[in-house]
Design an enzyme around this catalytic site. Structure first.
Site: not given
Length: 308
Positions: A46, A106, A123, A142, A168, A193
């Site tokens: 990621e 993302n 994501k 995020e 993730c 991550n």
């Protein structure tokens, strides 16, 4: 046999001051090593092109836009695509996407052996928070810098199989794997991550974090009879540690390869997609055994509704 020799290419830390060119050079070096091991597919983490920038708070969120890619491939990433094309190697990696309409995601992509982007995923399960939180040991913003993905969980025919992606935090949610499982997915590739310590519970350190990571990946693989390739960006980024845990998990939920440490590195495993068939045709034969008439709550509500 439908074997994909799959390389999980972990990246060590990327510092805030590092530029795209240097990171891409590291990715190419990992790809060259994967080629020496006859890999057909290489999977990177990621946000592979940058540090994990959602740990940095900007009052004006537009100040974070320099971390985002406006085109793919772009000038900095074109050499990576060129090398993959030269090697005849498919690849997947994650990055921060800024669309022409000004939307922020993302994102990860699947790229075929000829350098063609065949799949894109954004994501869905964004963790963290929107505003600066002084109660946390480190920020995880995020929800400030990305919007939830709008593409669902698609799968693609590629390399003779059916491949899907997630990113993730998605790996912790069973719905992620099940939606792809209902499309016959045979390999899920994902980058992550993950901070080495829970910012809201300091007692949850590296051992617990790795336990939950493996638990989530192995359960998703087993319950959907699919390979899962999970790849970390790891190590100390400007004083903020990220855990490793790069691994390849088979359709029985068993880890067949795992990379030690938190530096740049590659592990390669021969992933026979036909090994997914037994699980898909027996205990997880969805057509025979699923009872969706009893699963309505899963899509009808978000938070828990307690009994009266």
């Amino acid at each position: 046999m439908r074997v994909i020799r799959t390389a999980a290419a972990q990246l060590g830390p990327i510092q805030k001051a590092e530029d795209r060119d240097g990171v891409v050079a590291r990715m190419i070096a990992l790809m060259d090593e994967a080629k020496r091991q006859d890999a057909d597919l290489i999977v990177y983490p990621e946000l592979a092109l940058t540090t994990f920038f959602p740990r940095w708070y900007h009052a004006d969120r537009a100040e974070a836009d320099h971390w985002f890619e406006r085109e793919m491939p772009g000038p900095a990433t074109a050499p990576l695509f060129d090398r993959a094309r030269q090697h005849g190697m498919a690849m997947s990696f994650g990055y921060a996407e800024l669309t022409p309409e000004g939307r922020h995601f993302n994102t990860s992509i699947l790229v075929d052996r000829d350098g063609t982007i065949v799949g894109q995923y954004r994501k869905v399960h964004l963790p963290g928070h929107v505003e600066f939180d002084p109660e946390r040991s480190h920020q995880h913003l995020e929800k400030r810098y990305f919007e939830p993905g709008d593409l669902g969980f698609p799968v693609w025919r590629m390399l003779g199989g059916i491949l899907g992606m997630c990113i993730c935090n998605d790996r912790r949610w069973p719905e992620t794997y099940r939606v792809m499982g209902l499309q016959g997915v045979e390999m899920v590739v994902l980058g992550f991550n993950t901070p080495s310590v829970n910012g809201q519970r300091g007692s949850e350190g590296l051992e617990d974090r790795l336990f939950h990571h493996r638990l989530s990946v192995q359960a998703g693989a087993y319950q959907n009879a699919t390979w899962v390739v999970a790849v970390a960006k790891a190590g100390d980024e400007d004083g903020h540690p990220l855990m490793g845990g790069t691994l390849i998990c088979d359709p029985n939920g068993k880890i067949v390869a795992e990379l030690p440490g938190e530096a740049d590195g590659v592990i390669v495993a021969a992933c026979d997609l036909d090994e997914t068939r037994f699980g898909k045709e027996t205990i997880f034969d969805f057509a025979r055994h699923r009872r969706p008439e009893h699963y309505g709550r899963i899509t009808a509500q978000t938070g828990a509704v307690l009994p009266e």
